[in-house]
Write a protein that holds these residues in place. Structure first.
Motif, PDB file in Angstrom:
ATOM      1  N   LEU A   1      34.112  50.618  41.032  1.00 36.25           N
ATOM      2  CA  LEU A   1      33.699  51.615  42.029  1.00 36.25           C
ATOM      3  C   LEU A   1      32.278  51.347  42.514  1.00 36.25           C
ATOM      4  O   LEU A   1      31.423  52.232  42.557  1.00 36.25           O
ATOM      5  CB  LEU A   1      33.825  53.033  41.464  1.00 36.25           C
ATOM      6  CG  LEU A   1      35.239  53.452  41.064  1.00 36.25           C
ATOM      7  CD1 LEU A   1      35.226  54.835  40.422  1.00 36.25           C
ATOM      8  CD2 LEU A   1      36.189  53.446  42.253  1.00 36.25           C
ATOM      9  N   THR A   2      32.024  50.102  42.890  1.00 35.68           N
ATOM     10  CA  THR A   2      30.698  49.709  43.356  1.00 35.68           C
ATOM     11  C   THR A   2      30.369  50.388  44.683  1.00 35.68           C
ATOM     12  O   THR A   2      31.267  50.780  45.433  1.00 35.68           O
ATOM     13  CB  THR A   2      30.629  48.184  43.543  1.00 35.68           C
ATOM     14  OG1 THR A   2      31.581  47.793  44.532  1.00 35.68           O
ATOM     15  CG2 THR A   2      30.917  47.459  42.243  1.00 35.68           C
ATOM     16  N   PRO A   3      29.078  50.493  45.015  1.00 34.55           N
ATOM     17  CA  PRO A   3      28.686  51.201  46.240  1.00 34.55           C
ATOM     18  C   PRO A   3      28.648  50.323  47.487  1.00 34.55           C
ATOM     19  O   PRO A   3      27.899  50.616  48.425  1.00 34.55           O
ATOM     20  CB  PRO A   3      27.281  51.710  45.879  1.00 34.55           C
ATOM     21  CG  PRO A   3      26.742  50.674  44.957  1.00 34.55           C
ATOM     22  CD  PRO A   3      27.922  50.204  44.141  1.00 34.55           C
ATOM     23  N   TYR A   4      29.440  49.259  47.540  1.00 34.00           N
ATOM     24  CA  TYR A   4      29.510  48.472  48.783  1.00 34.00           C
ATOM     25  C   TYR A   4      29.892  49.394  49.945  1.00 34.00           C
ATOM     26  O   TYR A   4      29.402  49.242  51.046  1.00 34.00           O
ATOM     27  CB  TYR A   4      30.535  47.346  48.626  1.00 34.00           C
ATOM     28  CG  TYR A   4      30.657  46.461  49.852  1.00 34.00           C
ATOM     29  CD1 TYR A   4      29.780  45.396  50.050  1.00 34.00           C
ATOM     30  CD2 TYR A   4      31.637  46.699  50.818  1.00 34.00           C
ATOM     31  CE1 TYR A   4      29.880  44.595  51.177  1.00 34.00           C
ATOM     32  CE2 TYR A   4      31.736  45.898  51.947  1.00 34.00           C
ATOM     33  CZ  TYR A   4      30.872  44.845  52.122  1.00 34.00           C
ATOM     34  OH  TYR A   4      30.964  44.055  53.242  1.00 34.00           O
ATOM     35  N   TYR A   5      30.813  50.302  49.668  1.00 35.33           N
ATOM     36  CA  TYR A   5      31.002  51.456  50.546  1.00 35.33           C
ATOM     37  C   TYR A   5      31.186  52.672  49.644  1.00 35.33           C
ATOM     38  O   TYR A   5      31.301  52.540  48.421  1.00 35.33           O
ATOM     39  CB  TYR A   5      32.146  51.273  51.540  1.00 35.33           C
ATOM     40  CG  TYR A   5      33.531  51.141  50.957  1.00 35.33           C
ATOM     41  CD1 TYR A   5      34.366  52.242  50.812  1.00 35.33           C
ATOM     42  CD2 TYR A   5      34.026  49.896  50.562  1.00 35.33           C
ATOM     43  CE1 TYR A   5      35.642  52.123  50.300  1.00 35.33           C
ATOM     44  CE2 TYR A   5      35.309  49.768  50.044  1.00 35.33           C
ATOM     45  CZ  TYR A   5      36.108  50.883  49.916  1.00 35.33           C
ATOM     46  OH  TYR A   5      37.365  50.766  49.400  1.00 35.33           O
ATOM     47  N   ASP A   6      31.207  53.855  50.199  1.00 40.49           N
ATOM     48  CA  ASP A   6      31.157  55.108  49.453  1.00 40.49           C
ATOM     49  C   ASP A   6      32.222  55.157  48.344  1.00 40.49           C
ATOM     50  O   ASP A   6      33.428  55.163  48.636  1.00 40.49           O
ATOM     51  CB  ASP A   6      31.357  56.275  50.413  1.00 40.49           C
ATOM     52  CG  ASP A   6      31.129  57.629  49.758  1.00 40.49           C
ATOM     53  OD1 ASP A   6      30.919  57.673  48.521  1.00 40.49           O
ATOM     54  OD2 ASP A   6      31.180  58.638  50.484  1.00 40.49           O
ATOM     55  N   PRO A   7      31.806  55.193  47.070  1.00 42.34           N
ATOM     56  CA  PRO A   7      32.783  55.280  45.981  1.00 42.34           C
ATOM     57  C   PRO A   7      33.684  56.505  46.070  1.00 42.34           C
ATOM     58  O   PRO A   7      34.798  56.495  45.535  1.00 42.34           O
ATOM     59  CB  PRO A   7      31.899  55.330  44.723  1.00 42.34           C
ATOM     60  CG  PRO A   7      30.626  54.668  45.126  1.00 42.34           C
ATOM     61  CD  PRO A   7      30.427  55.050  46.561  1.00 42.34           C
TER      62      PRO A   7
ATOM     63  N   LYS B   1      36.927  55.591  47.460  1.00 46.45           N
ATOM     64  CA  LYS B   1      37.788  54.892  46.507  1.00 46.45           C
ATOM     65  C   LYS B   1      38.439  55.893  45.547  1.00 46.45           C
ATOM     66  O   LYS B   1      39.628  55.774  45.229  1.00 46.45           O
ATOM     67  CB  LYS B   1      36.977  53.848  45.735  1.00 46.45           C
ATOM     68  CG  LYS B   1      36.289  52.829  46.631  1.00 46.45           C
ATOM     69  CD  LYS B   1      35.396  51.893  45.831  1.00 46.45           C
ATOM     70  CE  LYS B   1      34.571  51.015  46.742  1.00 46.45           C
ATOM     71  NZ  LYS B   1      33.693  50.092  45.994  1.00 46.45           N
TER      72      LYS B   1
ATOM     73  N   GLU C   1      37.503  52.641  34.713  1.00 45.71           N
ATOM     74  CA  GLU C   1      36.331  52.418  35.560  1.00 45.71           C
ATOM     75  C   GLU C   1      35.368  51.513  34.811  1.00 45.71           C
ATOM     76  O   GLU C   1      34.706  51.945  33.856  1.00 45.71           O
ATOM     77  CB  GLU C   1      35.651  53.740  35.920  1.00 45.71           C
ATOM     78  CG  GLU C   1      34.489  53.578  36.877  1.00 45.71           C
ATOM     79  CD  GLU C   1      33.857  54.905  37.297  1.00 45.71           C
ATOM     80  OE1 GLU C   1      32.702  54.870  37.775  1.00 45.71           O
ATOM     81  OE2 GLU C   1      34.515  55.959  37.131  1.00 45.71           O
TER      82      GLU C   1
ATOM     83  N   GLN D   1      33.583  40.996  45.726  1.00 45.57           N
ATOM     84  CA  GLN D   1      32.592  41.452  46.697  1.00 45.57           C
ATOM     85  C   GLN D   1      33.027  40.970  48.075  1.00 45.57           C
ATOM     86  O   GLN D   1      33.089  39.774  48.323  1.00 45.57           O
ATOM     87  CB  GLN D   1      31.213  40.898  46.346  1.00 45.57           C
ATOM     88  CG  GLN D   1      30.084  41.400  47.225  1.00 45.57           C
ATOM     89  CD  GLN D   1      29.642  42.810  46.876  1.00 45.57           C
ATOM     90  OE1 GLN D   1      30.251  43.466  46.033  1.00 45.57           O
ATOM     91  NE2 GLN D   1      28.583  43.280  47.492  1.00 45.57           N
TER      92      GLN D   1
ATOM     93  N   ARG E   1      38.829  49.561  54.710  1.00 46.19           N
ATOM     94  CA  ARG E   1      37.423  49.854  54.440  1.00 46.19           C
ATOM     95  C   ARG E   1      36.707  50.337  55.705  1.00 46.19           C
ATOM     96  O   ARG E   1      37.004  49.880  56.815  1.00 46.19           O
ATOM     97  CB  ARG E   1      36.687  48.604  53.924  1.00 46.19           C
ATOM     98  CG  ARG E   1      37.143  48.071  52.623  1.00 46.19           C
ATOM     99  CD  ARG E   1      36.113  47.102  52.021  1.00 46.19           C
ATOM    100  NE  ARG E   1      35.444  46.259  52.987  1.00 46.19           N
ATOM    101  CZ  ARG E   1      35.772  44.994  53.269  1.00 46.19           C
ATOM    102  NH1 ARG E   1      36.810  44.422  52.673  1.00 46.19           N
ATOM    103  NH2 ARG E   1      35.077  44.284  54.126  1.00 46.19           N
TER     104      ARG E   1
END
Length: 325
Positions: A46-52, A55, A71, A95, A198
């Protein structure tokens, strides 16, 4: 455990580990697997590349009996208990993004796309050698291909650091098959779109702008050609790979066969939405190729796979999803 087949017979269910299962393709695959009665373990950092939160919402939307969510970061989690009893791993975690893979951010790509892939494969060898491993690669490995449609035997020449890391993951996948007998296959995805896409990806941005009446940003002239593939068709191929009873090809293209320009996509979006689009053009992005287009003959022969959803129909389904948010 068993599930009823289409012809009424009982079929054995399988236990599938889906890395990156909270993402766009991952959550769609999870829903399909649970829908046919399989056991699914999602491993997602649940990385913050976009809003977790998006997800988590995707996982909530597909949650049901048979789903376990872990997680965790694949580079640090103890994988032995996760892989225990697994029939297959679908490795979607990584990524994403060509544009952000340059400069200091590259370490995030090597860690997520190379280190994590090697660690999962190594754990399979040590603790669960009979587990099938399906790897999500990308058409980005081809770069500016010499001919179109591009087939798998063409020399990969990535134009971005992201593409380099996805190709490295492919090589690791093949290496563990040859050296340790792991059942592996790598799928090269060609520009996947559809519901749950995404927020940074083009179709979500375009359709969201159409809904909101805001400007649409296009990098370059819009004459760039892409082979767009609907997410449901990708999921069908992955499930066929899980169910295959014979060895799979080392690498396979999964392309939707559309091969249209971004400008043609915008025309289709205008027709599907009935909205007037405000298009603003910016300079091309370093690392973006001018054209993609894949030959999926190998996937058709090995899996019986054919893309079923046309670009117009797929955009219509994504538009319905965008309007429901």
């Amino acid at each position: 455990m068993t599930r009823p087949s289409a012809c009424g017979r009982e079929e054995a269910t399988i236990r599938v580990i889906v890395t990156g299962g909270a993402g766009f393709i991952g959550s769609t695959l999870v829903a399909a697997l649970l829908g046919r009665g399989d056991e699914v373990v999602v491993v997602d950092a649940l990385t913050p590349y976009y809003d977790p939160a998006l997800k988590r919402a995707a996982l909530d939307a597909v949650a049901g009996p048979g789903l376990t969510v872990v997680e965790a970061d694949l580079n640090t989690v103890d994988l032995a208990p996760v892989l225990d009893g697994a029939d297959a791993v679908v490795h979607l975690a990584g990524q994403p993004g060509v544009r952000k893979s340059w400069g200091d951010d590259f370490v995030a790509y090597t860690r997520a796309n190379v280190d994590a892939t090697q660690r999962v494969l190594e754990s399979i060898v040590r603790t669960s050698p009979g587990t099938r491993f399906l790897y999500a690669s990308s058409s980005s490995v081809y770069g500016q291909a010499e001919t179109y449609p591009t087939h798998e035997e063409m020399l990969p020449r990535p134009l971005s650091p992201y593409g380099v890391t996805k190709l490295a993951g492919e090589h690791l996948t093949g290496l563990y098959a040859e050296s340790f007998g792991v059942q592996t296959a790598a799928f090269r995805f060609f520009t996947v779109y559809g519901p749950r896409q995404r927020p940074d990806m083009a179709f979500t941005r375009f359709l969201g702008a159409a809904r909101d009446g805001s400007p649409i940003t296009v990098y370059g002239t819009g004459e760039q050609i892409r082979d767009f593939t609907f997410v449901g068709d990708i999921v069908d191929a992955l499930i066929a790979g899980l169910d295959a009873t014979s060895a799979l090809p080392r690498v396979m293209n999964l392309s939707g066969g559309s091969s249209v320009s971004v400008n043609e996509v915008l025309d289709t979006i205008a027709a599907v939405t009935g909205e007037r689009l405000d298009v603003q053009r910016l300079d091309p992005v370093r690392g973006d190729v001018f054209r993609t287009g894949g030959d999926s003959t190998r996937a058709r022969e090995a899996l019986g796979w054919e893309p079923k959803v046309t670009l117009e129909e797929g955009l219509r389904r994504q538009w319905e999803w965008i309007r429901s948010l």
